[in-house]
Design a protein around this motif. Structure first.
Motif, PDB file in Angstrom:
ATOM      1  N   ALA A  12      40.182  22.896  44.583  1.00 46.45           N
ATOM      2  CA  ALA A  12      41.054  24.034  44.252  1.00 46.45           C
ATOM      3  C   ALA A  12      42.459  23.929  44.832  1.00 46.45           C
ATOM      4  O   ALA A  12      43.396  24.525  44.289  1.00 46.45           O
ATOM      5  N   PHE A  13      42.631  23.164  45.932  1.00 43.45           N
ATOM      6  CA  PHE A  13      43.925  23.166  46.610  1.00 43.45           C
ATOM      7  C   PHE A  13      44.489  21.751  46.711  1.00 43.45           C
ATOM      8  O   PHE A  13      43.750  20.792  46.944  1.00 43.45           O
ATOM      9  N   PRO A  14      45.816  21.615  46.574  1.00 43.06           N
ATOM     10  CA  PRO A  14      46.434  20.298  46.442  1.00 43.06           C
ATOM     11  C   PRO A  14      46.825  19.599  47.746  1.00 43.06           C
ATOM     12  O   PRO A  14      47.364  18.508  47.708  1.00 43.06           O
ATOM     13  N   PHE A  15      46.600  20.195  48.911  1.00 45.82           N
ATOM     14  CA  PHE A  15      47.043  19.560  50.134  1.00 45.82           C
ATOM     15  C   PHE A  15      46.074  18.465  50.581  1.00 45.82           C
ATOM     16  O   PHE A  15      44.972  18.341  50.073  1.00 45.82           O
ATOM     17  N   LYS A  16      46.515  17.686  51.559  1.00 45.84           N
ATOM     18  CA  LYS A  16      45.660  16.641  52.106  1.00 45.84           C
ATOM     19  C   LYS A  16      45.560  16.800  53.626  1.00 45.84           C
ATOM     20  O   LYS A  16      46.423  17.409  54.253  1.00 45.84           O
ATOM     21  N   ARG A  17      44.523  16.256  54.182  1.00 42.94           N
ATOM     22  CA  ARG A  17      44.324  16.320  55.629  1.00 42.94           C
ATOM     23  C   ARG A  17      44.834  15.035  56.256  1.00 42.94           C
ATOM     24  O   ARG A  17      44.475  13.940  55.843  1.00 42.94           O
ATOM     25  N   HIS A  18      45.662  15.158  57.272  1.00 47.12           N
ATOM     26  CA  HIS A  18      46.172  13.983  57.970  1.00 47.12           C
ATOM     27  C   HIS A  18      45.142  13.441  58.950  1.00 47.12           C
ATOM     28  O   HIS A  18      44.866  12.242  58.994  1.00 47.12           O
ATOM     29  N   SER A  19      44.543  14.347  59.744  1.00 47.25           N
ATOM     30  CA  SER A  19      43.562  13.899  60.735  1.00 47.25           C
ATOM     31  C   SER A  19      42.625  15.037  61.120  1.00 47.25           C
ATOM     32  O   SER A  19      42.978  16.211  61.020  1.00 47.25           O
ATOM     33  N   LEU A  20      41.441  14.651  61.540  1.00 48.93           N
ATOM     34  CA  LEU A  20      40.415  15.594  62.003  1.00 48.93           C
ATOM     35  C   LEU A  20      40.011  15.210  63.414  1.00 48.93           C
ATOM     36  O   LEU A  20      39.635  14.059  63.681  1.00 48.93           O
ATOM     37  N   HIS A  21      40.101  16.167  64.326  1.00 50.55           N
ATOM     38  CA  HIS A  21      39.723  15.945  65.720  1.00 50.55           C
ATOM     39  C   HIS A  21      38.550  16.865  66.055  1.00 50.55           C
ATOM     40  O   HIS A  21      38.702  18.088  66.069  1.00 50.55           O
ATOM     41  N   ILE A  22      37.400  16.284  66.309  1.00 46.59           N
ATOM     42  CA  ILE A  22      36.215  17.061  66.668  1.00 46.59           C
ATOM     43  C   ILE A  22      36.051  17.055  68.183  1.00 46.59           C
ATOM     44  O   ILE A  22      36.083  15.998  68.823  1.00 46.59           O
ATOM     45  N   ILE A  23      35.902  18.249  68.740  1.00 42.89           N
ATOM     46  CA  ILE A  23      35.688  18.393  70.180  1.00 42.89           C
ATOM     47  C   ILE A  23      34.301  18.991  70.391  1.00 42.89           C
ATOM     48  O   ILE A  23      34.083  20.180  70.158  1.00 42.89           O
ATOM     49  N   PRO A  24      33.331  18.168  70.784  1.00 36.23           N
ATOM     50  CA  PRO A  24      31.976  18.698  71.004  1.00 36.23           C
ATOM     51  C   PRO A  24      31.924  19.629  72.206  1.00 36.23           C
ATOM     52  O   PRO A  24      32.731  19.517  73.137  1.00 36.23           O
ATOM     53  N   ASN A  25      30.972  20.530  72.168  1.00 36.54           N
ATOM     54  CA  ASN A  25      30.670  21.333  73.355  1.00 36.54           C
ATOM     55  C   ASN A  25      30.315  20.372  74.488  1.00 36.54           C
ATOM     56  O   ASN A  25      29.566  19.417  74.292  1.00 36.54           O
ATOM     57  N   PHE A  26      30.840  20.605  75.664  1.00 36.03           N
ATOM     58  CA  PHE A  26      30.662  19.668  76.770  1.00 36.03           C
ATOM     59  C   PHE A  26      29.200  19.501  77.191  1.00 36.03           C
ATOM     60  O   PHE A  26      28.832  18.495  77.772  1.00 36.03           O
ATOM     61  N   GLU A  27      28.358  20.479  76.894  1.00 36.89           N
ATOM     62  CA  GLU A  27      26.986  20.440  77.393  1.00 36.89           C
ATOM     63  C   GLU A  27      25.946  20.163  76.312  1.00 36.89           C
ATOM     64  O   GLU A  27      24.982  19.444  76.542  1.00 36.89           O
ATOM     65  N   ASP A  28      26.134  20.707  75.103  1.00 36.30           N
ATOM     66  CA  ASP A  28      25.094  20.629  74.068  1.00 36.30           C
ATOM     67  C   ASP A  28      25.243  19.336  73.264  1.00 36.30           C
ATOM     68  O   ASP A  28      25.580  19.339  72.104  1.00 36.30           O
ATOM     69  N   ARG A  29      24.922  18.199  73.875  1.00 30.50           N
ATOM     70  CA  ARG A  29      25.154  16.892  73.259  1.00 30.50           C
ATOM     71  C   ARG A  29      24.090  16.531  72.215  1.00 30.50           C
ATOM     72  O   ARG A  29      24.390  15.936  71.197  1.00 30.50           O
ATOM     73  N   SER A  30      22.829  16.842  72.469  1.00 28.53           N
ATOM     74  CA  SER A  30      21.744  16.358  71.611  1.00 28.53           C
ATOM     75  C   SER A  30      21.870  16.851  70.171  1.00 28.53           C
ATOM     76  O   SER A  30      21.717  16.086  69.219  1.00 28.53           O
ATOM     77  N   VAL A  31      22.164  18.146  69.987  1.00 27.26           N
ATOM     78  CA  VAL A  31      22.309  18.706  68.644  1.00 27.26           C
ATOM     79  C   VAL A  31      23.535  18.131  67.956  1.00 27.26           C
ATOM     80  O   VAL A  31      23.507  17.774  66.778  1.00 27.26           O
ATOM     81  N   LEU A  32      24.622  17.999  68.687  1.00 25.70           N
ATOM     82  CA  LEU A  32      25.872  17.551  68.099  1.00 25.70           C
ATOM     83  C   LEU A  32      25.845  16.090  67.680  1.00 25.70           C
ATOM     84  O   LEU A  32      26.569  15.674  66.786  1.00 25.70           O
ATOM     85  N   ASP A  33      24.983  15.286  68.296  1.00 26.94           N
ATOM     86  CA  ASP A  33      24.869  13.888  67.900  1.00 26.94           C
ATOM     87  C   ASP A  33      24.469  13.762  66.437  1.00 26.94           C
ATOM     88  O   ASP A  33      24.829  12.798  65.767  1.00 26.94           O
ATOM     89  N   GLU A  34      23.713  14.730  65.927  1.00 22.75           N
ATOM     90  CA  GLU A  34      23.292  14.709  64.533  1.00 22.75           C
ATOM     91  C   GLU A  34      24.318  15.392  63.620  1.00 22.75           C
ATOM     92  O   GLU A  34      24.460  15.024  62.454  1.00 22.75           O
ATOM     93  N   ILE A  35      25.030  16.367  64.139  1.00 25.48           N
ATOM     94  CA  ILE A  35      25.946  17.155  63.314  1.00 25.48           C
ATOM     95  C   ILE A  35      27.271  16.453  63.061  1.00 25.48           C
ATOM     96  O   ILE A  35      27.809  16.495  61.953  1.00 25.48           O
ATOM     97  N   ILE A  36      27.819  15.785  64.069  1.00 21.43           N
ATOM     98  CA  ILE A  36      29.154  15.203  63.958  1.00 21.43           C
ATOM     99  C   ILE A  36      29.285  14.204  62.809  1.00 21.43           C
ATOM    100  O   ILE A  36      30.250  14.271  62.044  1.00 21.43           O
ATOM    101  N   PRO A  37      28.349  13.257  62.612  1.00 19.49           N
ATOM    102  CA  PRO A  37      28.472  12.353  61.458  1.00 19.49           C
ATOM    103  C   PRO A  37      28.494  13.096  60.128  1.00 19.49           C
ATOM    104  O   PRO A  37      29.173  12.674  59.180  1.00 19.49           O
ATOM    105  N   THR A  38      27.770  14.223  60.049  1.00 13.19           N
ATOM    106  CA  THR A  38      27.769  15.021  58.819  1.00 13.19           C
ATOM    107  C   THR A  38      29.151  15.592  58.545  1.00 13.19           C
ATOM    108  O   THR A  38      29.634  15.582  57.407  1.00 13.19           O
ATOM    109  N   ILE A  39      29.817  16.077  59.591  1.00 12.95           N
ATOM    110  CA  ILE A  39      31.158  16.636  59.431  1.00 12.95           C
ATOM    111  C   ILE A  39      32.134  15.559  58.961  1.00 12.95           C
ATOM    112  O   ILE A  39      32.932  15.771  58.048  1.00 12.95           O
ATOM    113  N   PHE A  40      32.052  14.390  59.561  1.00 10.82           N
ATOM    114  CA  PHE A  40      32.941  13.304  59.159  1.00 10.82           C
ATOM    115  C   PHE A  40      32.734  12.927  57.692  1.00 10.82           C
ATOM    116  O   PHE A  40      33.691  12.620  56.974  1.00 10.82           O
TER     117      PHE A  40
END
Length: 234
Positions: free
Chosen positions: A81-109
């Motif tokens: 729907a929108f014509p812009f583009k993304r230059h960069s994506l910076h993901i900052i995980p929660n400092f403590e909840d690593r186990s769940v985020l290990d599975e989620i981050i690749p999905t976001i990318f």
């Protein structure tokens, strides 16, 4: 406050900060409406279509309603729907909840195939700030929640300015130092029903402003506690 415009990066690109903890009880329809509203505003920013924008995603809190198939549907809708583009994506995980985020981050990318992707796994906010500085994101332009100096008071001012423009209300002091030009119709030119509507909108605006200020004060106390705990651990 779930999404907020930060000061531009060193190259003048628009920077958007996403903080999952600032979205309460999200559902797919709410998130879709929010996405389209922000994408619409994003397209109005200078040079976003040609130079792209920077998205900083702070995974301070993650729920299944934010992820999965529905998230992919929302992103695909926005991309078409929108014509812009993304230059960069910076993901900052929660400092403590690593186990769940290990599975989620690749999905976001996988949802953002274009642009540069970074995941900043850091053990302290100082380390995180140093990493972001390498990408032209200064401490002064980053939120206090991740160790920066930028206060959400700036978001409140932006939000009120945006509401005043959408509701055709005068900006007053909020018009100072802004590139975008906007002028509301003088009250002397309004009809009686328009004056009543403007007064009603002013009342709503003032009520919302008080609630936002109270919430911001509460969040400020919470951030001070988090910082004290971070200093104690360090």
């Amino acid at each position: 406050g779930h999404l907020a415009f930060l000061p531009s990066d060193k190259d003048g690109r628009t920077v958007v900060f996403q903080d999952a903890s600032r979205l309460s009880n999200p559902d797919h329809h709410t998130l879709t409406r929010l996405m389209f509203y922000w994408y619409h505003i994003l397209c109005q920013q200078k040079d976003v279509v040609s130079n792209g924008f920077v998205l900083i995603c702070y995974l301070s809190r993650v729920t299944m309603s934010m992820m999965g198939k529905k998230l992919r549907e929302r992103v695909e809708l926005g991309r078409k729907a929108f014509p812009f583009k993304r230059h960069s994506l910076h993901i900052i995980p929660n400092f403590e909840d690593r186990s769940v985020l290990d599975e989620i981050i690749p999905t976001i990318f996988s949802l953002f195939p274009n642009g540069s992707d970074y995941c900043h796994r850091c053990n302290s906010m100082k380390e995180l700030l140093d990493k972001l500085a390498e990408h032209g994101l200064s401490k002064e332009a980053l939120p206090e929640s991740i160790g920066g100096d930028w206060s959400y008071t700036n978001f409140i001012n932006w939000q009120e300015r945006q509401m005043r423009m959408e509701w055709e209300l005068p900006l007053g002091a909020l018009d100072k130092g802004q590139e975008q030009s906007y002028t509301a119709k003088p009250i002397s030119e309004l009809k009686d029903d328009e004056r009543k509507e403007r007064k009603r909108r002013y009342n709503i605006l003032h009520s919302r402003r008080k609630r936002r200020r109270d919430r911001l004060e509460s969040e400020g106390f919470r951030q001070q506690i988090d910082k004290l705990e971070e200093d104690r651990k360090g």
